[in-house]
Write a protein that holds these residues in place. Sequence first.
Motif, PDB file in Angstrom:
ATOM      1  N   THR A  97      10.465 -11.070   7.610  1.00 41.98           N
ATOM      2  CA  THR A  97      11.375 -11.670   8.638  1.00 41.98           C
ATOM      3  C   THR A  97      12.398 -10.502   8.740  1.00 41.98           C
ATOM      4  OG1 THR A  97      12.575 -12.826   7.164  1.00 41.98           O
ATOM      5  CG2 THR A  97      10.657 -14.031   8.031  1.00 41.98           C
ATOM      6  N   PRO A  98      13.210 -10.514   9.863  1.00 45.71           N
ATOM      7  CA  PRO A  98      14.234  -9.601  10.116  1.00 45.71           C
ATOM      8  C   PRO A  98      15.311 -10.047   9.315  1.00 45.71           C
ATOM      9  CG  PRO A  98      13.411 -10.555  12.159  1.00 45.71           C
ATOM     10  CD  PRO A  98      12.792 -11.209  11.138  1.00 45.71           C
ATOM     11  N   PHE A  99      15.758 -11.230   8.862  1.00 43.88           N
ATOM     12  CA  PHE A  99      16.701 -11.458   7.880  1.00 43.88           C
ATOM     13  C   PHE A  99      16.417 -11.001   6.667  1.00 43.88           C
ATOM     14  CE2 PHE A  99      18.753 -14.225   4.915  1.00 43.88           C
ATOM     15  CZ  PHE A  99      20.113 -14.283   5.307  1.00 43.88           C
ATOM     16  N   ASN A 100      14.954 -11.042   6.075  1.00 46.21           N
ATOM     17  CA  ASN A 100      14.693 -10.495   4.819  1.00 46.21           C
ATOM     18  C   ASN A 100      14.790  -9.132   4.756  1.00 46.21           C
ATOM     19  OD1 ASN A 100      12.180  -9.464   3.018  1.00 46.21           O
ATOM     20  ND2 ASN A 100      13.134 -11.091   2.281  1.00 46.21           N
ATOM     21  N   LYS A 101      14.504  -8.511   5.710  1.00 41.66           N
ATOM     22  CA  LYS A 101      14.551  -6.838   5.761  1.00 41.66           C
ATOM     23  C   LYS A 101      15.842  -6.492   5.659  1.00 41.66           C
ATOM     24  CE  LYS A 101      10.161  -6.311   8.284  1.00 41.66           C
ATOM     25  NZ  LYS A 101       9.706  -5.829   9.732  1.00 41.66           N
ATOM     26  N   THR A 152      35.744 -19.556   9.701  1.00 46.15           N
ATOM     27  CA  THR A 152      34.472 -20.036   9.197  1.00 46.15           C
ATOM     28  C   THR A 152      33.377 -19.251   9.839  1.00 46.15           C
ATOM     29  OG1 THR A 152      33.388 -21.805   8.837  1.00 46.15           O
ATOM     30  CG2 THR A 152      34.581 -21.962  10.700  1.00 46.15           C
ATOM     31  N   TYR A 153      32.438 -19.112   9.201  1.00 42.12           N
ATOM     32  CA  TYR A 153      31.418 -18.322   9.642  1.00 42.12           C
ATOM     33  C   TYR A 153      29.878 -18.973   8.881  1.00 42.12           C
ATOM     34  CZ  TYR A 153      34.625 -14.790  11.014  1.00 42.12           C
ATOM     35  OH  TYR A 153      35.573 -14.000  11.602  1.00 42.12           O
ATOM     36  N   PRO A 154      28.977 -18.447   9.451  1.00 45.75           N
ATOM     37  CA  PRO A 154      27.785 -19.114   8.945  1.00 45.75           C
ATOM     38  C   PRO A 154      27.437 -18.308   7.456  1.00 45.75           C
ATOM     39  CG  PRO A 154      27.173 -18.323  11.059  1.00 45.75           C
ATOM     40  CD  PRO A 154      28.812 -18.014  10.848  1.00 45.75           C
ATOM     41  N   PRO A 155      26.896 -19.103   6.508  1.00 45.57           N
ATOM     42  CA  PRO A 155      26.715 -18.257   5.229  1.00 45.57           C
ATOM     43  C   PRO A 155      25.985 -17.232   5.141  1.00 45.57           C
ATOM     44  CG  PRO A 155      26.403 -20.837   4.758  1.00 45.57           C
ATOM     45  CD  PRO A 155      26.657 -20.543   6.571  1.00 45.57           C
ATOM     46  N   SER A 156      24.756 -17.180   6.302  1.00 43.19           N
ATOM     47  CA  SER A 156      23.864 -15.906   6.361  1.00 43.19           C
ATOM     48  C   SER A 156      24.847 -14.830   6.802  1.00 43.19           C
ATOM     49  CB  SER A 156      22.912 -16.141   7.350  1.00 43.19           C
ATOM     50  OG  SER A 156      23.581 -16.523   8.741  1.00 43.19           O
ATOM     51  N   PRO A 196      18.125 -17.101   9.811  1.00 40.78           N
ATOM     52  CA  PRO A 196      18.643 -16.943   8.432  1.00 40.78           C
ATOM     53  C   PRO A 196      17.247 -17.412   7.498  1.00 40.78           C
ATOM     54  CG  PRO A 196      19.362 -18.508   9.053  1.00 40.78           C
ATOM     55  CD  PRO A 196      18.909 -18.273  10.481  1.00 40.78           C
ATOM     56  N   LEU A 197      16.031 -16.854   7.755  1.00 44.22           N
ATOM     57  CA  LEU A 197      14.831 -17.181   7.062  1.00 44.22           C
ATOM     58  C   LEU A 197      14.586 -16.083   6.044  1.00 44.22           C
ATOM     59  CD1 LEU A 197      12.532 -18.511   9.691  1.00 44.22           C
ATOM     60  CD2 LEU A 197      14.152 -20.008   8.009  1.00 44.22           C
ATOM     61  N   LYS A 231      26.601 -13.307   3.668  1.00 43.54           N
ATOM     62  CA  LYS A 231      25.768 -12.695   2.805  1.00 43.54           C
ATOM     63  C   LYS A 231      25.413 -11.122   3.462  1.00 43.54           C
ATOM     64  CE  LYS A 231      23.049 -16.559   0.957  1.00 43.54           C
ATOM     65  NZ  LYS A 231      21.648 -17.159   1.042  1.00 43.54           N
ATOM     66  N   MET A 232      25.351 -11.052   4.794  1.00 43.84           N
ATOM     67  CA  MET A 232      25.096  -9.868   5.214  1.00 43.84           C
ATOM     68  C   MET A 232      26.254  -8.681   5.293  1.00 43.84           C
ATOM     69  SD  MET A 232      22.589 -10.437   8.750  1.00 43.84           S
ATOM     70  CE  MET A 232      21.121 -11.229   8.601  1.00 43.84           C
ATOM     71  N   ILE A 233      27.402  -9.515   5.494  1.00 47.90           N
ATOM     72  CA  ILE A 233      28.599  -8.722   5.651  1.00 47.90           C
ATOM     73  C   ILE A 233      29.359  -8.265   4.120  1.00 47.90           C
ATOM     74  CG2 ILE A 233      31.007  -8.363   6.431  1.00 47.90           C
ATOM     75  CD1 ILE A 233      30.088  -9.985   8.888  1.00 47.90           C
ATOM     76  N   GLY A 234      29.237  -9.478   3.759  1.00 47.83           N
ATOM     77  CA  GLY A 234      29.989  -9.344   2.184  1.00 47.83           C
ATOM     78  C   GLY A 234      30.911 -10.366   2.089  1.00 47.83           C
ATOM     79  N   PRO A 235      30.820 -11.241   1.023  1.00 47.55           N
ATOM     80  CA  PRO A 235      31.828 -12.516   0.866  1.00 47.55           C
ATOM     81  C   PRO A 235      33.294 -11.970   0.450  1.00 47.55           C
ATOM     82  CG  PRO A 235      30.371 -12.332  -1.356  1.00 47.55           C
ATOM     83  CD  PRO A 235      29.598 -11.304  -0.133  1.00 47.55           C
TER      84      PRO A 235
END
Length: 498
Positions: A243-247, A131-135, A237-238, A138-142
């Motif tokens: 934000t860094p997450f958005n970028k 299990t991993y955080p949803p964020s 994860p904002l 998204k970054m690595i790829g589902p």
Amino acid sequence: MQLLFSSLPPHTFLPTFTAFYGCHLPFLITPIVLFYLMVVLVVVMLLLLLSVHQWRHPKDKPLPPGSMGWPYIGETLKLYKENPNSFFANRQKRYGDIFKSHILGCPCVMISSPDAAKIVLVTKAHLFKPTYPPSKEKMIGPEAIFFHQGPYHSRLKKLVQASFLPSAIRGSVSEIEQIVLKFLPAWENTTLNTLQEMKRYAFDVAMISAFGHKQDKEINGIKQLYQCLEKGYNSMPLDLPGTPFNKAMKARKLLNETLRRLIKERRENEKQGGGGGLLGVLLGDQNQKVDQLSDSQIADNVIGVIFAAHDTTASVLTWLLKYLHDNGNLLEAVTREQEGVRREIIEANRRLMWDDTRHMPLTTRVIQETLRKASILSFTFREAVEDVEFEGYYIPKGWKVLPLFRTIHHCADFFPKPEKFDPSRFEVPPKPNTFMPFGNGVHSCPGSELAKLEMLVLLHHLTTKYRWQVVGDEDGIQYGPFPVPKKGLPVKVTPRNI
């Protein structure tokens, strides 16, 4: 990949409601306000009911002992406030090898015995999914291998392992050596941040493992986009502009487009071969005619390999230099071993080869002891897929289960005087399931041999040609997210006096 939770879930309705009520409620009671207050109260009640449902259990099967901490917050603040090692060790001493807690927004069961870890990771692995955080998904790829179980995972595991078996990576020695020889002269007579330089080195090796030696026109663009993506891995994860997450998510979208172009080019040139690396293996999968991997599946797994091969290896290499620096006699012994290998290479008038790395027993034990003592992968996350009876306790479906690798690696019952850096302890193989630096079971790291190879190649040239001195007197550990020496271990590298 399991260690990268960076924030609590956004359960902000209670403080918001309290602040609103205390300041403005008497003046703003309108039908709309009452409606929203009712919605908030319903949400609170649902969450309370969910919490009660999560924690109820059969009377004859108790939950493990432990503390769930404060409502919603749990013990997360204590985990961040304390040294994580102390956090786990103190609770193990108080409650035993299996105990419950509530961290990072999740009810958890921590396990710190080898036998219990084996049950979760090997014997009954089907009951505990990764299990991993949803964020992070998204970054690595589902579609990356980390996030799956079952036939899809098994298929990918075989393909990924095929890329990292000794038979597959033995031909990479010369390419890794060329990367080392490119970096070392640039380090000479300079003060550098060891962690950052090791990240650059590990990243270049990861690119070879992912794409092979073939240098497509897209590779430089992939490097730049991945580095943008990496900056957001451990951010909040904002997904808001700026934000860094958005970028990072914007970079991830561009990275996916770039990888798709590269995949298309290599598919069109498949008669010439896939170009090597994991990408070549995935494109050349024999099952493709029946069940072809999609471009998204290939792209997600390539990004996943780069992710897995990068930060962790760089962190271990940083600790290697730290431990060798602090143990001068051991450094000289490793140097003598590497000089012996060097003489054979010179006499035979050849380059470093795979077989040479198989004749570095002391250096290999130093790497093993570094993996044990540093324990970069302190624990991993699993999730119970159903209600589970475990070692006499009850674990509800959905609860996280954390095998504590560092706690096991630092247990005096398995490794006497665990705080001492002593590679000689690996002259005898450790007891089963007590040494798991790359995890265990079907989800263990398939790139462990490549990681050890790039460490051996670097140490061969570094110890025989250079010496390094730590700059400053600040000692200690920082977490970002992996444990590394403070400030990334600044060192000054100078040529060795031979």
